[in-house]
Design a protein around this motif. Structure first.
Motif, PDB file in Angstrom:
ATOM      1  N   ASP A 205       0.840  -1.210   0.000  1.00  0.00           N
ATOM      2  CA  ASP A 205       0.000   0.000   0.000  1.00  0.00           C
ATOM      3  C   ASP A 205       0.876   1.263   0.000  1.00  0.00           C
ATOM      4  N   TYR A 206       1.937   1.211   0.766  1.00  0.00           N
ATOM      5  CA  TYR A 206       2.870   2.346   0.852  1.00  0.00           C
ATOM      6  C   TYR A 206       3.461   2.658  -0.519  1.00  0.00           C
TER       7      TYR A 206
ATOM      8  N   GLU B 237       1.018   4.095  -3.158  1.00  0.00           N
ATOM      9  CA  GLU B 237       0.812   5.528  -2.951  1.00  0.00           C
ATOM     10  C   GLU B 237       2.039   6.318  -3.411  1.00  0.00           C
TER      11      GLU B 237
ATOM     12  N   LYS C  18       2.485   7.144  -7.154  1.00  0.00           N
ATOM     13  CA  LYS C  18       1.667   8.197  -7.741  1.00  0.00           C
ATOM     14  C   LYS C  18       2.446   9.497  -7.862  1.00  0.00           C
TER      15      LYS C  18
END
Length: 216
Positions: A181-182, A185, A188
């Protein structure tokens, strides 16, 4: 070219890491292999503690791992790139990499079902002297239980027994999935690309997809 392969044990990332590192002539840095080599050579009490942690399927502490990886990445053969197989495994390790200004081009996540993973790992057999690896179903030795070259007895690693595999999977879902998840993100906003790869498939199909990803 700097690449990170993440995924649960047995998802196929180790096999692909070897293939991709050879193709692009970059070091394949496997944290599992580094730990086993480092801990086997040492008799220091803290190293013995980490060895016992590995054999029970737990995670080695973050400070030890970051120090180990930092030392390896600073060697001359990593100047033109590297492939990290299975690191970072925790959010703290990922953030420590960023603080150390260790940046990567590709984050590639491997996923596979638990049943496939357990089948792959529990069937693995090792020749201790050389590191040659076999599988009782997918890559059996010519003579059952014996190394093809030396004829010596093959063994099962302590962390390849089913109860330890399940513990390793539990640790992965708890500690490493948040790392995915890190990086999703981070991708992006940073100059890195994030991809997910289905590790349930045939080795050649996964390899072809990886080549397409890295070449794009």
């Amino acid at each position: 070219m700097r690449i990170i392969f993440l995924g649960p044990p047995g998802s196929g990332k180790g096999t692909q890491a070897h293939l991709i590192a050879n193709k692009y002539n970059i070091p394949n840095i496997s944290t599992g292999t580094m730990l086993r080599q480092t801990l086997t050579r040492s008799t220091h009490k803290s190293y013995e503690l980490h060895k016992n942690i590995m054999h029970t399927g737990d995670l080695v502490n973050d400070e030890f791992m970051v120090q180990l990886i930092n030392t390896r990445i600073n060697q001359n053969d990593c100047r033109n790139g590297f492939l990290l197989d299975g690191f970072p495994r925790t959010i703290l390790q990922a953030k420590s990499m960023k603080q150390c200004k260790i940046f990567v081009n590709y984050i590639i996540e491997f996923f596979a079902s638990d049943s496939v993973i357990i089948d792959r790992i529990a069937g693995r057999r090792i020749h201790v002297g050389s590191g040659r690896t076999y599988h009782i179903k997918f890559n059996p030795p010519r003579n059952y239980g014996l190394d093809d070259i030396t004829g010596e007895i093959l063994t099962t690693r302590k962390d390849d027994h089913e109860e330890v595999i399940r513990k390793r999977l539990s640790n992965y879902y708890q500690h490493t999935e948040p790392v995915l998840d890190y990086y999703r993100e981070e991708s992006k906003y940073k100059k890195m690309k994030y991809f997910s790869v289905d590790g349930n498939r045939d080795i050649s199909k996964i390899y072809k997809e990886l080549i397409n990803i890295i070449s794009s």
